[in-house]
Design a protein around this motif. Structure first.
Motif, PDB file in Angstrom:
ATOM      1  N   VAL A 199     -70.391 -73.002 -38.453  1.00 55.66           N
ATOM      2  CA  VAL A 199     -70.152 -72.920 -37.158  1.00 55.66           C
ATOM      3  C   VAL A 199     -68.705 -73.160 -36.842  1.00 55.66           C
ATOM      4  N   THR A 200     -68.395 -72.653 -35.689  1.00 53.98           N
ATOM      5  CA  THR A 200     -66.904 -72.554 -35.359  1.00 53.98           C
ATOM      6  C   THR A 200     -66.698 -74.116 -34.601  1.00 53.98           C
ATOM      7  N   TYR A 201     -65.516 -74.567 -34.606  1.00 49.50           N
ATOM      8  CA  TYR A 201     -65.164 -75.873 -33.515  1.00 49.50           C
ATOM      9  C   TYR A 201     -65.907 -75.998 -32.477  1.00 49.50           C
ATOM     10  N   GLU A 202     -65.964 -74.781 -31.564  1.00 51.01           N
ATOM     11  CA  GLU A 202     -66.401 -74.822 -30.337  1.00 51.01           C
ATOM     12  C   GLU A 202     -67.925 -74.847 -30.510  1.00 51.01           C
ATOM     13  N   LEU A 203     -68.626 -74.374 -31.216  1.00 45.46           N
ATOM     14  CA  LEU A 203     -70.078 -74.547 -31.283  1.00 45.46           C
ATOM     15  C   LEU A 203     -70.561 -75.911 -31.440  1.00 45.46           C
ATOM     16  N   TYR A 204     -69.621 -76.657 -32.937  1.00 47.42           N
ATOM     17  CA  TYR A 204     -70.000 -77.871 -32.992  1.00 47.42           C
ATOM     18  C   TYR A 204     -69.621 -78.672 -32.075  1.00 47.42           C
ATOM     19  N   SER A 205     -68.609 -78.513 -31.195  1.00 52.63           N
ATOM     20  CA  SER A 205     -68.542 -79.389 -29.970  1.00 52.63           C
ATOM     21  C   SER A 205     -69.575 -79.376 -28.926  1.00 52.63           C
TER      22      SER A 205
ATOM     23  N   ASN B  73     -60.388 -81.172 -29.702  1.00 53.74           N
ATOM     24  CA  ASN B  73     -59.250 -81.556 -30.400  1.00 53.74           C
ATOM     25  C   ASN B  73     -59.672 -83.109 -31.274  1.00 53.74           C
ATOM     26  N   THR B  74     -60.609 -83.662 -30.796  1.00 52.95           N
ATOM     27  CA  THR B  74     -61.341 -84.746 -31.564  1.00 52.95           C
ATOM     28  C   THR B  74     -61.822 -84.027 -33.056  1.00 52.95           C
ATOM     29  N   ILE B  75     -62.504 -83.097 -32.910  1.00 55.33           N
ATOM     30  CA  ILE B  75     -62.976 -82.425 -34.124  1.00 55.33           C
ATOM     31  C   ILE B  75     -61.744 -81.806 -35.151  1.00 55.33           C
ATOM     32  N   LYS B  76     -60.866 -81.404 -34.646  1.00 49.12           N
ATOM     33  CA  LYS B  76     -59.654 -81.275 -35.380  1.00 49.12           C
ATOM     34  C   LYS B  76     -59.019 -82.285 -36.094  1.00 49.12           C
ATOM     35  N   ASP B  77     -58.934 -83.335 -35.252  1.00 45.97           N
ATOM     36  CA  ASP B  77     -58.733 -84.706 -35.805  1.00 45.97           C
ATOM     37  C   ASP B  77     -59.324 -85.087 -37.143  1.00 45.97           C
TER      38      ASP B  77
END
Length: 70
Positions: free
Chosen positions: A13-19, A27-31
């Motif tokens: 899944v993309t960062y957006e869907l995971y969010s 931004n926390t996911i990226k970190d």
């Protein structure tokens, strides 16, 4: 532990869907990805969109819960 857990999303899944699924800001996911706390699919090319490996995350959660329940 080999339980079948149905997925309502794909294995990646993309960062957006995971969010959206987790409630964690992008931004926390990226970190967390940079710190190794969230597992992503290996990219074949540097410019590919990073995808979170939900199967690996599920396996990690299952392993941690087994350790906790012992």
């Amino acid at each position: 532990m080999n339980k079948n857990i149905p997925l309502t999303f794909g294995p990646f899944v993309t960062y957006e869907l995971y969010s959206q699924l987790s409630g964690i800001p992008v931004n926390t996911i990226k970190d967390y990805v940079n710190k190794g706390r969230i597992i992503i699919k290996k990219k074949a090319l540097p410019r590919e969109k990073p995808l979170i490996n939900m199967v690996a995350m599920l396996e990690l959660a299952a392993k941690e819960s087994n350790e906790y329940l012992r």
